[in-house]
Structures are given as structure tokens and as C-alpha cells.
Design a protein around this motif. Structure first.
Motif, short mmCIF file in Angstrom:
data_model
loop_
_atom_site.label_atom_id
_atom_site.label_comp_id
_atom_site.label_asym_id
_atom_site.label_seq_id
_atom_site.Cartn_x
_atom_site.Cartn_y
_atom_site.Cartn_z
N SER A 1 31.70 36.04 -16.14
CA SER A 1 31.25 36.25 -17.51
C SER A 1 30.52 34.99 -17.98
O SER A 1 31.15 34.04 -18.46
CB SER A 1 32.43 36.54 -18.44
OG SER A 1 32.00 36.62 -19.79
N PRO A 2 29.20 34.94 -17.84
CA PRO A 2 28.42 33.75 -18.20
C PRO A 2 28.65 33.29 -19.65
O PRO A 2 28.74 32.09 -19.92
CB PRO A 2 26.96 34.18 -17.98
CG PRO A 2 27.06 35.28 -16.97
CD PRO A 2 28.33 36.01 -17.30
N ARG A 3 28.73 34.23 -20.58
CA ARG A 3 28.91 33.85 -21.98
C ARG A 3 30.28 33.22 -22.21
O ARG A 3 30.42 32.21 -22.91
CB ARG A 3 28.72 35.06 -22.88
CG ARG A 3 27.29 35.56 -22.93
CD ARG A 3 27.13 36.76 -23.86
NE ARG A 3 25.76 37.25 -23.89
CZ ARG A 3 25.24 38.07 -22.99
NH1 ARG A 3 25.99 38.51 -21.99
NH2 ARG A 3 23.98 38.46 -23.08
N LEU A 4 31.31 33.83 -21.62
CA LEU A 4 32.66 33.28 -21.76
C LEU A 4 32.73 31.93 -21.06
O LEU A 4 33.37 30.99 -21.57
CB LEU A 4 33.67 34.25 -21.15
CG LEU A 4 35.15 33.84 -21.21
CD1 LEU A 4 35.57 33.56 -22.65
CD2 LEU A 4 36.02 34.94 -20.60
N TYR A 5 32.08 31.82 -19.91
CA TYR A 5 32.06 30.55 -19.17
C TYR A 5 31.44 29.46 -20.02
O TYR A 5 31.96 28.33 -20.08
CB TYR A 5 31.27 30.72 -17.87
CG TYR A 5 31.11 29.44 -17.08
CD1 TYR A 5 32.17 28.93 -16.33
CD2 TYR A 5 29.90 28.75 -17.08
CE1 TYR A 5 32.03 27.76 -15.60
CE2 TYR A 5 29.75 27.57 -16.36
CZ TYR A 5 30.82 27.08 -15.62
OH TYR A 5 30.67 25.91 -14.91
N GLN A 6 30.36 29.77 -20.72
CA GLN A 6 29.69 28.78 -21.56
C GLN A 6 30.59 28.36 -22.72
O GLN A 6 30.70 27.16 -23.03
CB GLN A 6 28.38 29.35 -22.12
CG GLN A 6 27.59 28.36 -22.98
CD GLN A 6 27.21 27.12 -22.22
OE1 GLN A 6 26.69 27.20 -21.11
NE2 GLN A 6 27.49 25.96 -22.78
N MET A 7 31.25 29.32 -23.35
CA MET A 7 32.11 28.99 -24.49
C MET A 7 33.27 28.08 -24.08
O MET A 7 33.57 27.09 -24.74
CB MET A 7 32.65 30.28 -25.12
CG MET A 7 31.65 31.03 -25.97
SD MET A 7 32.41 32.39 -26.91
CE MET A 7 32.62 33.60 -25.59
N ASN B 1 32.51 24.38 -23.09
CA ASN B 1 32.35 23.43 -24.19
C ASN B 1 33.65 22.71 -24.51
O ASN B 1 33.63 21.66 -25.18
CB ASN B 1 31.85 24.16 -25.45
CG ASN B 1 30.42 24.63 -25.32
OD1 ASN B 1 29.64 24.06 -24.56
ND2 ASN B 1 30.07 25.68 -26.04
#
Length: 231
Positions: free
Chosen positions: A152-158, A161
Motif C-alpha cells: 500500500s504505497p499511500r499507507l507506506y508514505q504515511m 513519515n
């Protein structure tokens, strides 16, 4: 600002602004740059042996994370990370870690389970060596392995951080009694649950792990403060 920063060793895969941002954030979280310290772009650029543009961009990003605030006639100043801030970060992390472990368990493959086991073994070996730098590196590698397995790229990005916070909190929490050995047991249970494809179980384990980490961190900080007051 006194000289506490080291020159950046440029990594071709990482833009300079990211290196500056990560190193500044780590210095702030570790206390190398204390609350109230004024950040001067020129001085920081000289210490990093970098241009002022990535420094300026890093300071803006740190301001968005509330690690820096602007004070009239002083400019950028390191903000104090309060107990309320720390508790908020742990609560956010609890939800994200639970979700990312759940998704990893739902998508796990034999190859992914092997990668995860390798990352855990690396962390366990670092903990046995009691090399703080190695533990920090392997701790991030272990968690990043789970994040990537969630696909999950979006979850990975969040959640990425929060990695510096997670690393620093773990470093402090591990100094409290036998928290490191307990954390390794919790990690082992999480890995086994992901490998067996048990999303409900691993989500609960992950959230319990974060809660235990929160308690250990706050207890360790309290003890360190009490020791400082008696010295």
C-alpha cells in the motif's frame, strides 16, 4: 547554533533536501539541537557542507511537523516536543501499525515471509550485540519490510513519515529495564502471525506492541528527568 551537525554524505538515491530534513529531524528528536535553539540557514548549510536551498526546504517541512516554530525577530526556533505530542504520535502510530500489519498478513507470500524472518533475525542479532547504531538501523529495516509487504504505497508514505519518531522512541524505551527483550518477543509474535496469514491477530498484537512501547518510553523519560534533577 553550536556545531553539532556533520557534513552530508550524499546518496545518489536520496535528494539532498531529504538528507538534510532527516538529519535535522533526528538531531532535534535526540536533543542534539535543544528546544529554543535558533536555526540559521547559513550556519546549518555550512555544517552540512550543502547549499542553503535544501536547508530552507527542510526547515519548512519541519515546521509542518511542528518541530520548528517561527518567533518574531528570531526566525526559526526548535519547538518543544510535549508529552501530549508524544501521546498523539503513539496513537496515530497504533492505528497505522495495526492496519499495515493486517494488510501484510492478508497479502503474505512464502517469499515475503522469508524476507520478514530475515529482517527479524537481523534485528535480534543487533539487539544481542547491544550496538545502538545497529539496533536503530535494523529496527527501521524490520518495520520497513512489513510496510512494503502491505503493498500500500499511500499507507507506506504515511507511516514512513513517523519512522524517525519510531526509531527515537524505541531507542529511549529500550533503555528501560527489559523492554528490549520484551519487544523482541512481541516482534516475533507479530512475524509469526503475518506469516500464518492471521490479520485479526496481528493487528491486535501490533496495537498492543505500540501501547507497550508508549508506556516504556514515557517511563524511561520520567526516570531520566528524575535522574537529571538529582544530579
Amino acid at each position: 547554533m553550536k556545531k553539532v551537525l556533520r557534513p552530508i554524505r550524499i546518496k545518489t538515491s536520496s535528494p539532498v533536501r531529504h538528507e538534510v530534513f532527516n538529519l535535522l529531524r533526528e538531531a532535534i528528536l535526540s536533543g542534539e539541537i535543544p528546544p529554543g535553539e535558533r536555526l540559521v540557514e547559513r550556519d546549518i548549510a555550512e555544517q552540512f557542507e550543502a547549499s542553503r536551498t535544501p536547508v530552507r526546504e527542510a526547515i519548512r517541512q519541519l515546521e509542518l511537523e511542528n518541530l520548528i516554530r517561527h518567533v518574531p525577530r528570531k526566525g526559526a526556533v526548535v519547538a518543544e516536543v510535549t508529552t501530549a505530542d508524544i501521546i498523539e504520535i503513539f496513537r496515530i502510530r497504533s492505528v497505522l501499525e495495526g492496519l499495515v500489519c493486517r494488510m501484510a498478513a492478508e497479502k503474505i507470500t512464502r517469499r515475503g515471509a522469508s524476507r520478514l524472518e530475515g529482517a527479524l533475525v537481523g534485528l535480534e542479532e543487533a539487539c544481542r550485540s547491544k550496538d545502538a547504531a545497529a539496533v536503530a538501523t535494523q529496527h527501521i529495516k524490520f518495520h520497513e519490510t512489513i510496510y512494503k509487504l502491505s503493498e500500500s504505497p499511500r499507507l507506506y508514505q504515511m507511516i514512513s513519515n513517523l519512522l524517525e519518531y519510531i526509531s527515537w522512541f524505541a531507542r529511549v524505551g529500550y533503555s528501560f529495564q527489559d523492554r528490549m527483550s520484551l519487544a523482541m518477543k512481541e516482534h516475533r509474535e507479530m512475524v509469526e502471525s503475518i506469516s500464518l496469514g492471521l490479520p485479526d491477530r496481528v493487528e491486535a498484537l501490533a496495537r498492543a506492541h505500540v501501547e507497550a512501547s508508549r508506556q516504556a518510553y514515557l517511563t524511561a523519560v520520567t526516570l531520566l528527568q528524575e535522574q537529571g534533577e538529582t544530579e
